[in-house]
Design an enzyme around this catalytic site. Structure first.
Site, PDB file in Angstrom:
ATOM      1  N   LYS A  42      17.261 -12.838  80.395  1.00 13.95           N
ATOM      2  CA  LYS A  42      17.027 -12.379  79.041  1.00 13.95           C
ATOM      3  C   LYS A  42      16.185 -13.378  78.265  1.00 13.95           C
ATOM      4  CE  LYS A  42      21.632 -10.316  78.884  1.00 13.95           C
ATOM      5  NZ  LYS A  42      23.006 -10.488  78.366  1.00 13.95           N
ATOM      6  N   GLY A  43      16.168 -14.618  78.764  1.00 14.46           N
ATOM      7  CA  GLY A  43      15.671 -15.738  77.962  1.00 14.46           C
ATOM      8  C   GLY A  43      14.237 -15.630  77.482  1.00 14.46           C
ATOM      9  N   ASP A  99      11.503 -18.508  80.063  1.00 12.82           N
ATOM     10  CA  ASP A  99      11.799 -19.327  78.878  1.00 12.82           C
ATOM     11  C   ASP A  99      11.692 -20.816  79.183  1.00 12.82           C
ATOM     12  OD1 ASP A  99      14.074 -19.334  80.518  1.00 12.82           O
ATOM     13  OD2 ASP A  99      15.500 -18.940  78.890  1.00 12.82           O
ATOM     14  N   ASP A 102      13.339 -25.525  84.683  1.00 16.28           N
ATOM     15  CA  ASP A 102      14.317 -26.610  84.732  1.00 16.28           C
ATOM     16  C   ASP A 102      14.302 -27.179  86.155  1.00 16.28           C
ATOM     17  OD1 ASP A 102      16.493 -27.954  83.300  1.00 16.28           O
ATOM     18  OD2 ASP A 102      17.858 -26.835  84.570  1.00 16.28           O
ATOM     19  N   LYS A 130      10.994 -28.752  81.509  1.00 14.39           N
ATOM     20  CA  LYS A 130      11.805 -29.983  81.576  1.00 14.39           C
ATOM     21  C   LYS A 130      11.515 -30.662  82.906  1.00 14.39           C
ATOM     22  CE  LYS A 130      16.244 -28.745  79.440  1.00 14.39           C
ATOM     23  NZ  LYS A 130      17.657 -28.489  79.788  1.00 14.39           N
ATOM     24  N   PHE A 151      19.962 -30.101  76.388  1.00 12.78           N
ATOM     25  CA  PHE A 151      20.241 -28.676  76.427  1.00 12.78           C
ATOM     26  C   PHE A 151      19.811 -28.067  75.099  1.00 12.78           C
ATOM     27  CE2 PHE A 151      22.435 -24.705  76.426  1.00 12.78           C
ATOM     28  CZ  PHE A 151      22.181 -24.267  77.708  1.00 12.78           C
ATOM     29  N   VAL A 152      18.885 -27.135  75.160  1.00 15.09           N
ATOM     30  CA  VAL A 152      18.310 -26.583  73.925  1.00 15.09           C
ATOM     31  C   VAL A 152      18.613 -25.097  73.802  1.00 15.09           C
ATOM     32  CG1 VAL A 152      16.478 -28.301  73.753  1.00 15.09           C
ATOM     33  CG2 VAL A 152      16.082 -26.229  75.095  1.00 15.09           C
ATOM     34  N   ASP A 158      19.851 -19.429  75.157  1.00 12.62           N
ATOM     35  CA  ASP A 158      21.220 -19.240  74.667  1.00 12.62           C
ATOM     36  C   ASP A 158      22.159 -20.347  75.123  1.00 12.62           C
ATOM     37  OD1 ASP A 158      21.252 -18.434  77.469  1.00 12.62           O
ATOM     38  OD2 ASP A 158      23.265 -17.691  77.058  1.00 12.62           O
ATOM     39  N   ARG A 164      20.193 -17.009  70.721  1.00  7.84           N
ATOM     40  CA  ARG A 164      18.859 -16.560  71.157  1.00  7.84           C
ATOM     41  C   ARG A 164      17.989 -16.185  69.969  1.00  7.84           C
ATOM     42  NH1 ARG A 164      19.138 -15.731  76.751  1.00  7.84           N
ATOM     43  NH2 ARG A 164      21.076 -14.863  77.532  1.00  7.84           N
TER      44      ARG A 164
HETATM   45  P1  XMP Z   1      15.922 -23.312  86.832  1.00 12.32           P
HETATM   46  O1  XMP Z   1      16.867 -24.461  87.085  1.00 12.32           O
HETATM   47  O2  XMP Z   1      16.126 -22.210  87.801  1.00 12.32           O
HETATM   48  O3  XMP Z   1      16.446 -22.848  85.437  1.00 12.32           O
HETATM   49  O4  XMP Z   1      14.493 -23.761  86.671  1.00 12.32           O
HETATM   50  C1  XMP Z   1      15.936 -21.852  84.695  1.00 12.32           C
HETATM   51  C2  XMP Z   1      17.049 -21.278  83.868  1.00 12.32           C
HETATM   52  O5  XMP Z   1      18.046 -22.271  83.496  1.00 12.32           O
HETATM   53  C3  XMP Z   1      18.530 -22.040  82.199  1.00 12.32           C
HETATM   54  N1  XMP Z   1      18.353 -23.278  81.398  1.00 12.32           N
HETATM   55  C4  XMP Z   1      18.582 -23.409  80.089  1.00 12.32           C
HETATM   56  N2  XMP Z   1      19.009 -22.520  79.176  1.00 12.32           N
HETATM   57  N3  XMP Z   1      18.888 -24.163  77.490  1.00 12.32           N
HETATM   58  C5  XMP Z   1      19.161 -22.911  77.881  1.00 12.32           C
HETATM   59  O6  XMP Z   1      19.533 -22.107  77.032  1.00 12.32           O
HETATM   60  C6  XMP Z   1      18.457 -25.133  78.336  1.00 12.32           C
HETATM   61  O7  XMP Z   1      18.223 -26.256  77.927  1.00 12.32           O
HETATM   62  C7  XMP Z   1      18.311 -24.719  79.713  1.00 12.32           C
HETATM   63  N4  XMP Z   1      17.896 -25.364  80.826  1.00 12.32           N
HETATM   64  C8  XMP Z   1      17.945 -24.448  81.837  1.00 12.32           C
HETATM   65  C9  XMP Z   1      17.689 -20.875  81.672  1.00 12.32           C
HETATM   66  O8  XMP Z   1      18.463 -19.704  81.802  1.00 12.32           O
HETATM   67  C10 XMP Z   1      16.488 -20.798  82.565  1.00 12.32           C
HETATM   68  O9  XMP Z   1      15.928 -19.492  82.685  1.00 12.32           O
END
Ligand code: XMP
Length: 178
Positions: A42-43, A99, A102, A130, A151-152, A158, A164
């Site tokens: 959803k992000g 979104d 990570d 990140k 964590f943002v 969310d 969101r």
């Molecule tokens: P990966 O690890 O697969 O992560 O690259 C992508 C998903 O991890 C979640 N994510 C976050 N969600 N704040 C959030 O609200 C954060 O700081 C954060 N870091 C990772 C997110 O769902 C993203 O699509």
């Protein structure tokens, strides 16, 4: 909701300037060729909807969704919940929009799935990156902002399903994290 935010990391005006910049790059890159934006739910729904409305060339829109099991701080096992249909993907140039990048596992896996479904090309575009958290060798082709290992929330991101709808990106107070 604003009381739960310790500080604003990226204010709304800066976000929109970053989205505008990406939209210009995307427009120049795809000008003259058909492409499909795949928004990862959803992000990325807010980022993708702001982004595509600033791209004044033809495009199609499709959706994907994935979720990861396990702690938020680790790359848990990933499950794909939704992928575009074969017809939406086959032979197409795809721009996969998420979104946040990570650990890298979500975008890497979705990119591989789209290529396996016959996409002609898959490029990736993220609102936030990140890089310090990367667990796989994976980089996005385009990103609006780089963030530290915090964590943002907000602008689509969310915590436990909330925040969101904040128009900015902020850092949560410890007290708001259960
Ligand atoms: P990966 O690890 O697969 O992560 O690259 C992508 C998903 O991890 C979640 N994510 C976050 N969600 N704040 C959030 O609200 C954060 O700081 C954060 N870091 C990772 C997110 O769902 C993203 O699509």
């Amino acid at each position: 909701m604003n009381h739960d935010i310790e500080r604003v990391l990226i204010p709304e005006g800066e976000i929109l300037a970053g989205v505008e910049r990406l939209a210009r790059e995307i427009t120049e890159f795809y000008r003259g060729s058909e492409f499909t934006v795949v928004s990862v739910l959803k992000g990325s729904c807010i980022f993708a909807s702001d982004l595509i409305r600033r791209i004044p060339i033809p495009l199609e829109l499709a959706f994907a969704a994935a979720h990861s099991y396990g702690a938020r701080t680790e790359a848990g096992e990933l499950s794909i919940d939704l992928l575009p249909t074969g017809n939406e993907v086959r032979g197409r140039r795809i721009l996969l929009v998420d979104d946040i990048l990570d650990t890298g596992q979500t975008l890497k896996r979705l990119k591989d799935e789209l290529l396996a479904s016959g996409a002609g090309e898959v490029r990736t575009c993220v609102f936030l990156d990140k890089p310090s958290r990367r667990a796989l060798e994976f980089e996005a082709d385009l990103r609006a902002f780089e963030v530290d290992n915090l964590f943002v929330v907000g602008y689509g991101l969310d915590y436990a399903g909330r925040y969101r709808n904040l128009p900015y990106v902020g850092v949560l107070r410890d007290a708001a994290i259960s």
